[in-house]
Design an enzyme around this catalytic site. Structure first.
Site, mmCIF file in Angstrom:
data_model
loop_
_atom_site.group_PDB
_atom_site.id
_atom_site.type_symbol
_atom_site.label_atom_id
_atom_site.label_comp_id
_atom_site.label_asym_id
_atom_site.label_seq_id
_atom_site.Cartn_x
_atom_site.Cartn_y
_atom_site.Cartn_z
ATOM 1 N N ASN B 385 0.757 -1.087 -0.194
ATOM 2 C CA ASN B 385 0.194 -0.294 -0.193
ATOM 3 C C ASN B 385 0.166 1.165 0.059
ATOM 4 O O ASN B 385 0.992 1.916 -1.142
ATOM 5 C CB ASN B 385 -1.314 0.047 1.504
ATOM 6 C CG ASN B 385 -1.824 0.888 1.480
ATOM 7 O OD1 ASN B 385 -2.089 1.995 0.686
ATOM 8 N ND2 ASN B 385 -3.219 0.773 2.009
ATOM 9 N N ASP B 386 1.901 1.202 1.300
ATOM 10 C CA ASP B 386 2.024 2.950 1.104
ATOM 11 C C ASP B 386 3.184 2.997 -0.168
ATOM 12 O O ASP B 386 3.222 3.945 -0.655
ATOM 13 C CB ASP B 386 3.382 2.463 2.395
ATOM 14 C CG ASP B 386 2.154 2.830 3.967
ATOM 15 O OD1 ASP B 386 1.192 3.269 3.963
ATOM 16 O OD2 ASP B 386 2.181 1.961 4.235
ATOM 17 N N VAL B 387 4.039 2.143 -0.752
ATOM 18 C CA VAL B 387 4.979 1.712 -1.534
ATOM 19 C C VAL B 387 4.163 2.516 -3.091
ATOM 20 O O VAL B 387 5.336 2.653 -3.179
ATOM 21 C CB VAL B 387 5.761 1.066 -1.666
ATOM 22 C CG1 VAL B 387 6.946 0.268 0.521
ATOM 23 C CG2 VAL B 387 5.143 -0.940 -1.749
ATOM 24 N N VAL B 388 3.401 2.428 -3.145
ATOM 25 C CA VAL B 388 2.524 3.075 -4.573
ATOM 26 C C VAL B 388 1.251 4.018 -3.791
ATOM 27 O O VAL B 388 1.030 4.522 -5.420
ATOM 28 C CB VAL B 388 1.961 1.669 -5.290
ATOM 29 C CG1 VAL B 388 2.902 0.052 -4.872
ATOM 30 C CG2 VAL B 388 0.524 1.181 -3.837
ATOM 31 N N ALA B 426 1.880 2.994 7.311
ATOM 32 C CA ALA B 426 2.136 3.939 7.675
ATOM 33 C C ALA B 426 0.241 4.646 8.430
ATOM 34 O O ALA B 426 0.907 5.736 8.747
ATOM 35 C CB ALA B 426 3.054 5.109 7.014
#
Lengths: 107, 459
Positions: B385-388, B426
């Site tokens: 999730n956070d990395v995209v 996050a």
């Protein structure tokens, strides 16, 4: 040279070696490297054994033994877990696996 | 044993540790490096019993304690799931810090009035930093294990409490050095433990691995300091190596996430609470069935799989490879887009996918995969999730702002396999989920993938 100066020299030179050996490392290996370094500081076990050996009171002995236990967990566990991580990198097939292997490897 | 012989053997062990770190820096030699380190540690532990000046009066206690440590540590390390690896490393680091602090305390109790100031200062340093490393690591363990919240914990006036605790610890250290008493030492240790907790609490989500690495470096330095007190070259060399390499590694990790180390540690104090995402709950998302997903994949020319922590949790690495192999056999071009900090630790995904024998050349790092997204038909995001999350580019002030991301939004279609609409580690809403070209497939990543695989086979 005073002995403090000797210790300081060892310290400073070790800092530079520490910087140098890991300055180029791919992200892939960050986790195993952290884990391996973590295992190496488990060498405090040597210190723990030394102070326990010289313990004069029960308090010192108790604290020393606790330190030996914790340091052993750090050192032995650390090396084993790092090895497990790295085990997965070895023997990587250079050639793509054929399609008939599909589904055959789920363990 | 002869002092010179002992010294030479100890020097050999120090060289082993240098070679271990050197080996661990390259994929080819990594495993051998680790084994060299382990061999060095084993030899050193044997040697110390033969060290000049050993009394052997408590030999059985010591051997028993070592056996107990092995019985606890080895099964923990062998049985742990790959997904829980980061927490275990945090825990091992914590006990190492605790051991260093205890060694220093025992040494302190033995230091007479004849001790030099340098020795007392080194001892006090070890106790403080060892305690911080111990309690801080325990908190990171609790966060990663999700026993406590993964978000930054901030409370009003928090920074004053933290500053106060640090000043209190330093004050107590001063008191210890002057009084050489036991009460002052206890007060100092408790304050240092408290500081370790307070120091890690405000660090949130994705930054936790950076903190583990930093605490790892701290423990290294405490080991070096106890080496000075115990007059042990080996401890100084090994501790300093870990301290120095750990510092570099921490900076490399922070750089991979586009963060400054300072920002990571103190960001939570300066960040304003985020504005609530306007009407987030009310907006609609497009969710699809496994068949919809299978059809999208079947007619794609190029598919990029983006794995994240969800893949690790679901142990879906084998299933994802099965899907990739099936698509390859249908002539689809497959790559895995690997974000450097996907999962809970840098390199986490590489380890997992290597376990499933995913061909190495299919793993593409972020900088190489990003320019290919416009030519990609479908991106399959498996539990990431956070990395995209485009918020890292578009909304200044959000905790991940500035982190480089995988630019999946520029691909033709995006499929998210997610457990729920819950935000990532996050704790930030992901706008991409509401994008018209996004399809969501809810459920456990492994179940969903298995269904997609059977749907694909049926086509």
């Amino acid at each position: 040279m005073s002995s403090n100066l000797v210790w300081l020299s060892i310290f400073v030179l070790s800092v530079f070696i520490g910087f140098e050996v890991v300055s180029k490392v791919s992200t892939t290996l960050h986790t195993p490297l952290m884990s391996g370094a973590n295992a190496i500081h488990g060498i405090i076990l040597v210190g723990a054994i030394t102070v326990t050996d010289h313990a004069d009171t029960n308090l010192q002995l108790g604290l020393g033994i606790a330190a030996v236990v914790l340091a052993t967990i750090n050192m032995v566990g650390g090396f084993v877990v790092t090895d497990r991580m790295l085990e997965m990198f070895k023997g990587k097939p250079r050639v793509k696996k054929s399609v008939d292997a599909v589904g055959g490897e789920t363990k | 044993m002869n002092t010179n012989l002992y010294g030479v053997l100890i020097l050999a062990v120090s060289v082993c540790f240098i070679m271990a770190l050197k080996g661990l820096s390259s994929p080819k030699s990594a495993r051998r490096g680790n084994l060299i380190g382990a061999a060095g540690a084993f030899v050193a532990t044997d040697l110390v019993f033969w060290a000049p000046g050993m009394t052997h009066q408590h030999k059985w206690w010591i051997l028993g304690a070592i056996a107990f440590g092995v019985v606890v540590g080895v099964p923990a390390a062998r049985k742990i799931q790959m997904t829980q690896m980061p927490q275990l490393v945090a825990l091992f680091n914590g006990v190492g810090g605790g051991a260093a602090a205890l060694v220093a305390i025992v040494e302190y109790l033995k230091l007479g009035s004849g001790a030099s100031t340098a020795e007392v200062v080194a001892t006090v340093f070890t106790v403080i930093v060892g305690c911080i490393s111990f309690s801080g690591s325990i908190v990171t363990f609790l966060k990663l294990q999700e026993i406590m919240t993964t978000r930054p914990v901030v409370f009003p006036g928090g920074r004053f409490v933290i500053a106060g605790t640090l000043l209190g610890t330093l004050g107590a250290a001063e008191w210890v050095i002057h009084s050489m008493g036991n009460t002052s030492l206890a007060v100092m240790a408790v304050l240092a433990l408290l500081f370790g907790v307070l120091f890690v609490l405000p660090v949130g989500g994705a930054d936790v691995p950076i903190v583990i690495s930093l605490l790892n470096a701290f423990t290294g330095l405490t080991v070096a300091a106890s080496g000075y007190v115990l007059q042990s070259t080996l401890l100084i060399v090994a501790g300093t190596l870990v301290g120095a390499s750990g510092t570099i590694l921490t900076r490399l990790m922070a750089a991979a996430m586009g963060r400054s180390l300072f920002g990571t540690l103190f960001g939570a104090f300066t960040a304003k609470p985020q504005a609530a995402v306007e009407g987030g709950e009310a907006r609609s998302v497009k969710s699809g069935s496994p068949d919809d997903v299978a059809i999208l994949l079947n007619y794609a020319q190029r598919v990029v799989i983006v794995p994240g922590f969800g893949l690790a949790v679901a142990q879906a690495q084998h299933t994802v490879r099965e899907l990739a192999d099936l698509l390859t056999s249908k002539g689809v071009d497959i790559a895995y887009g690997i974000h450097p900090v996907a999962g809970r630790m840098p390199g986490h995904m590489n380890v997992l996918l290597a376990e499933a024998n995913v061909p190495y050349e299919q793993l593409v790092e972020m900088d190489e995969v990003n320019p290919t997204f416009p030519q990609t038909d479908v991106v399959l995001v498996v539990g990431a999730n956070d990395v995209v999350n485009p918020a890292a580019k578009t909304s200044p002030g959000c905790p991940i702002y500035g982190m480089p991301i995988l630019d999946v939004a520029s691909a033709g279609n995006v499929i998210f396999l997610k457990r729920s609409m819950r935000p990532g580690f996050a704790g930030i809403e992901n706008e991409l989920l509401y994008d018209p070209k996004t399809t969501l497939l809810f459920g456990d990543a492994k179940d969903s993938l298995t269904k997609v695989v059977s749907a694909l086979k049926a086509l």
